[in-house]
Design a protein around this motif. Structure first.
Motif, PDB file in Angstrom:
ATOM      1  N   ARG A   1       0.807  -1.225   0.000  1.00  0.00           N
ATOM      2  CA  ARG A   1       0.000   0.000   0.000  1.00  0.00           C
ATOM      3  C   ARG A   1       0.839   1.274   0.000  1.00  0.00           C
ATOM      4  N   GLY A   2       2.073   1.160  -0.460  1.00  0.00           N
ATOM      5  CA  GLY A   2       2.908   2.343  -0.590  1.00  0.00           C
ATOM      6  C   GLY A   2       3.806   2.629   0.597  1.00  0.00           C
ATOM      7  N   ILE A   3       3.670   1.863   1.671  1.00  0.00           N
ATOM      8  CA  ILE A   3       4.546   2.014   2.829  1.00  0.00           C
ATOM      9  C   ILE A   3       5.404   0.757   2.955  1.00  0.00           C
ATOM     10  N   PRO A   4       6.581   0.860   3.586  1.00  0.00           N
ATOM     11  CA  PRO A   4       7.479  -0.295   3.665  1.00  0.00           C
ATOM     12  C   PRO A   4       6.804  -1.510   4.303  1.00  0.00           C
ATOM     13  N   ARG A   5       7.038  -2.649   3.708  1.00  0.00           N
ATOM     14  CA  ARG A   5       6.474  -3.879   4.233  1.00  0.00           C
ATOM     15  C   ARG A   5       7.353  -5.059   3.847  1.00  0.00           C
ATOM     16  N   ALA A   6       7.438  -6.022   4.743  1.00  0.00           N
ATOM     17  CA  ALA A   6       8.165  -7.261   4.477  1.00  0.00           C
ATOM     18  C   ALA A   6       7.172  -8.360   4.120  1.00  0.00           C
ATOM     19  N   PHE A   7       7.533  -9.189   3.141  1.00  0.00           N
ATOM     20  CA  PHE A   7       6.692 -10.293   2.709  1.00  0.00           C
ATOM     21  C   PHE A   7       7.460 -11.605   2.882  1.00  0.00           C
ATOM     22  N   ARG A   8       6.766 -12.585   3.412  1.00  0.00           N
ATOM     23  CA  ARG A   8       7.368 -13.906   3.571  1.00  0.00           C
ATOM     24  C   ARG A   8       7.393 -14.615   2.230  1.00  0.00           C
ATOM     25  N   VAL A   9       8.518 -15.204   1.891  1.00  0.00           N
ATOM     26  CA  VAL A   9       8.674 -15.944   0.647  1.00  0.00           C
ATOM     27  C   VAL A   9       8.625 -17.441   0.962  1.00  0.00           C
ATOM     28  N   PRO A  10       7.681 -18.183   0.413  1.00  0.00           N
ATOM     29  CA  PRO A  10       7.610 -19.619   0.699  1.00  0.00           C
ATOM     30  C   PRO A  10       8.814 -20.360   0.134  1.00  0.00           C
ATOM     31  N   ALA A  11       9.105 -21.476   0.730  1.00  0.00           N
ATOM     32  CA  ALA A  11      10.225 -22.290   0.269  1.00  0.00           C
ATOM     33  C   ALA A  11       9.942 -22.837  -1.120  1.00  0.00           C
ATOM     34  N   ALA A  12      10.996 -22.950  -1.917  1.00  0.00           N
ATOM     35  CA  ALA A  12      10.849 -23.506  -3.266  1.00  0.00           C
ATOM     36  C   ALA A  12      10.560 -25.000  -3.181  1.00  0.00           C
ATOM     37  N   THR A  13       9.707 -25.459  -4.083  1.00  0.00           N
ATOM     38  CA  THR A  13       9.359 -26.878  -4.105  1.00  0.00           C
ATOM     39  C   THR A  13      10.285 -27.681  -5.015  1.00  0.00           C
TER      40      THR A  13
END
Length: 231
Positions: A193-205
């Motif tokens: 939404r335009g403000i800093p945010r961290a996103f979790r990245v799922p493990a590769a399969t």
């Protein structure tokens, strides 16, 4: 609570620096059973070698009825293409189709026109949020401009190798199709939404895949940011 608050403070106080210009995203919607797609596949392989370009192959399954089931097709690929069809006011999805940065499209076999759109996207000023991977399981997106409702954050995993597939039925029976940067996973991570945010990245399969994260206006809109994880 203290840990969460500290993490939020780290994101908010992220140094404001001039973000490197993100790569131009080139998406080829193709099918192994499509007779006119081989030239487009070959041209995308060349684009994949260019600095400043991320060229990806999205295989679709709607030509499977011709006799050959595409080995890399996923329903999510056709769904992504349909969003572009609606956004760009096209009559229907088709192959081979190239979409550049979510804003421009053309027939994938028209190499010179594809190259022109890539040059256009490269030349256009594109303010982008700073994006960086923090280890293999997190990506941070900094601040930036975004419309009401925010933007979608997409995880895209692809095979960076050139893959050869021998088609054994349908219009391309007996032909060998060579595809590069074949997308194997598409997953929405959340909303920015335009403000800093961290996103979790799922493990590769699967092993050997590379990871890209794309920030994009919802429902097939323009690409706002793109980051490619280190190999």
């Amino acid at each position: 609570m203290r840990i969460a608050a500290l993490f939020s403070l780290i994101l908010v106080t992220w140094p404001v620096v001039a973000a490197a210009k993100p790569p131009v995203l080139v998406e080829l919607f193709t099918a192994q059973g499509c007779r006119t797609c081989r030239d487009a596949d070959a041209h995308l392989g060349k684009l994949a070698e260019r600095p400043g370009v991320l060229a990806l192959t999205f295989s679709v399954d709607y030509w499977d009825y011709l006799g050959w089931s595409d080995t890399f097709a996923r329903p999510a690929h056709a769904e992504r293409q349909r969003a572009y069809v609606t956004r760009l006011k096209l009559r229907e999805p088709y192959t081979p189709q190239v979409v550049v940065d979510g804003r421009h499209e053309t027939q994938g076999q028209k190499g010179p026109e594809v190259d022109r759109l890539v040059r256009l996207a490269t030349a256009q000023a594109r303010p982008a949020p700073d994006m960086r991977f923090v280890g293999p399981r997190r990506v941070d997106v900094g601040s930036g401009r975004v419309g009401k409702g925010g933007a979608d954050v997409w995880l895209i995993r692809f095979d960076p190798r050139s893959v050869e597939v021998t088609v054994r039925a349908g219009d391309n029976r007996g032909e060998t199709v060579v595809q590069r940067n074949v997308v194997r996973q598409v997953q929405r991570l959340g909303v920015w939404r335009g403000i800093p945010r961290a996103f979790r990245v799922p493990a590769a399969t699967d092993e050997g895949l590379r990871t890209a994260v794309v920030v994009q206006v919802p429902r097939g809109g323009r690409v706002l940011g793109l980051a490619l994880a280190p190999p």
